[in-house]
Design a protein around this motif. Structure first.
Motif, short mmCIF file in Angstrom:
data_model
loop_
_atom_site.label_atom_id
_atom_site.label_comp_id
_atom_site.label_asym_id
_atom_site.label_seq_id
_atom_site.Cartn_x
_atom_site.Cartn_y
_atom_site.Cartn_z
N ILE A 70 5.04 4.47 -3.68
CA ILE A 70 5.44 3.33 -4.52
C ILE A 70 6.15 2.29 -3.67
O ILE A 70 5.93 1.09 -3.82
CB ILE A 70 6.32 3.81 -5.69
CG1 ILE A 70 5.48 4.65 -6.64
CG2 ILE A 70 6.95 2.63 -6.42
CD1 ILE A 70 6.26 5.32 -7.73
N GLU A 71 6.97 2.72 -2.73
CA GLU A 71 7.63 1.79 -1.82
C GLU A 71 6.60 1.08 -0.95
O GLU A 71 6.73 -0.11 -0.66
CB GLU A 71 8.65 2.52 -0.95
CG GLU A 71 9.91 2.92 -1.69
CD GLU A 71 10.69 1.73 -2.21
OE1 GLU A 71 10.77 0.71 -1.49
OE2 GLU A 71 11.19 1.81 -3.33
N ASP A 72 5.58 1.82 -0.52
CA ASP A 72 4.52 1.20 0.27
C ASP A 72 3.79 0.12 -0.53
O ASP A 72 3.45 -0.93 0.00
CB ASP A 72 3.52 2.24 0.76
CG ASP A 72 4.13 3.20 1.78
OD1 ASP A 72 5.17 2.84 2.36
OD2 ASP A 72 3.56 4.29 1.97
N LEU A 73 3.56 0.39 -1.81
CA LEU A 73 2.92 -0.61 -2.67
C LEU A 73 3.81 -1.83 -2.86
O LEU A 73 3.33 -2.96 -2.91
CB LEU A 73 2.56 0.00 -4.02
CG LEU A 73 1.42 1.00 -4.02
CD1 LEU A 73 1.26 1.63 -5.40
CD2 LEU A 73 0.13 0.34 -3.59
N ARG A 74 5.11 -1.61 -2.96
CA ARG A 74 6.04 -2.74 -3.08
C ARG A 74 6.01 -3.60 -1.83
O ARG A 74 6.16 -4.82 -1.90
CB ARG A 74 7.45 -2.24 -3.34
CG ARG A 74 7.68 -1.82 -4.74
CD ARG A 74 9.13 -1.52 -5.00
NE ARG A 74 9.30 -1.03 -6.35
CZ ARG A 74 10.25 -0.22 -6.71
NH1 ARG A 74 11.14 0.19 -5.84
NH2 ARG A 74 10.33 0.18 -7.96
N ASN A 75 5.85 -2.96 -0.68
CA ASN A 75 5.79 -3.72 0.57
C ASN A 75 4.53 -4.58 0.64
O ASN A 75 4.50 -5.57 1.36
CB ASN A 75 5.85 -2.79 1.77
CG ASN A 75 7.22 -2.16 1.92
OD1 ASN A 75 8.21 -2.69 1.43
ND2 ASN A 75 7.27 -1.02 2.57
N LEU A 76 3.49 -4.20 -0.11
CA LEU A 76 2.26 -4.99 -0.13
C LEU A 76 2.43 -6.32 -0.84
O LEU A 76 1.60 -7.21 -0.71
CB LEU A 76 1.13 -4.20 -0.77
CG LEU A 76 0.56 -3.06 0.05
CD1 LEU A 76 -0.51 -2.33 -0.73
CD2 LEU A 76 0.01 -3.55 1.36
N ARG A 77 3.51 -6.47 -1.61
CA ARG A 77 3.75 -7.74 -2.27
C ARG A 77 3.91 -8.86 -1.26
O ARG A 77 3.56 -10.00 -1.52
CB ARG A 77 5.03 -7.68 -3.11
CG ARG A 77 4.89 -6.95 -4.38
CD ARG A 77 6.14 -7.13 -5.18
NE ARG A 77 6.31 -6.05 -6.11
CZ ARG A 77 7.41 -5.83 -6.79
NH1 ARG A 77 8.45 -6.61 -6.62
NH2 ARG A 77 7.49 -4.83 -7.62
N ASN A 78 4.48 -8.54 -0.10
CA ASN A 78 4.71 -9.55 0.93
C ASN A 78 3.51 -9.73 1.84
O ASN A 78 3.60 -10.41 2.84
CB ASN A 78 5.93 -9.15 1.77
CG ASN A 78 7.17 -9.02 0.92
OD1 ASN A 78 7.32 -9.71 -0.07
ND2 ASN A 78 8.05 -8.13 1.30
N LEU A 79 2.41 -9.11 1.49
CA LEU A 79 1.22 -9.16 2.32
C LEU A 79 0.53 -10.51 2.19
O LEU A 79 0.35 -11.01 1.08
CB LEU A 79 0.25 -8.05 1.89
CG LEU A 79 -1.01 -7.91 2.69
CD1 LEU A 79 -0.67 -7.36 4.07
CD2 LEU A 79 -1.96 -6.98 2.00
#
Length: 138
Positions: free
Chosen positions: A66-75
């Motif tokens: 879930i944290e990895d998915l949150r980091n994708l927001r800044n992608l």
């Protein structure tokens, strides 16, 4: 929860509430809103704690993706596609060799300074020669 709301928006909401509800019902509505937000926050905290209690040590394993998915927001998708297509080449189009900054052939491409980097060299067209046509590509 209300991270993006500034003082200007709060002031507009208070003035709108004052006009809509009137001065006698506004304090009662604000108290109700405060109680409701507090209940929702307590429910969310209780649900999170109940999930941690039931799942136990596996909760951290679920939390990592879930944290990895949150980091994708800044992608930045443009940056990812550019990086994938050009493999990090800082000058993918060869524009650094234009205007005398590097050796250039007559057709505008960089001239090789060493051995050929491709399996075969393509010779430029001669005067009056027509380019080859690929019937599958048209």
């Amino acid at each position: 929860m209300f991270e993006n709301i500034g003082w200007g928006e709060i002031l507009v909401l208070i003035v709108a509430g004052l006009f809509i509800l009137g001065p006698e019902r506004l304090p009662e509505a604000a108290a109700w809103l405060g109680r409701t937000v507090r209940k929702i926050r307590d429910f969310a905290t209780g649900a999170r704690q109940q999930l941690r209690d039931e799942v136990g040590t596996d909760f951290e394993e679920f939390r990592k993706p879930i944290e990895d998915l949150r980091n994708l927001r800044n992608l930045d998708p443009k940056h990812v596609v550019r990086q994938h297509l050009f493999d990090g080449d800082p000058d993918p189009l060869g524009l650094n060799n234009i205007n005398g900054t590097g050796p250039v052939n007559g057709n505008g491409t960089s001239s090789p300074t060493g051995p050929a980097t491709t399996p075969h060299q393509v010779e430029p067209l001669k005067a009056g020669e027509k380019p080859p046509v690929d019937p599958d590509a048209t």
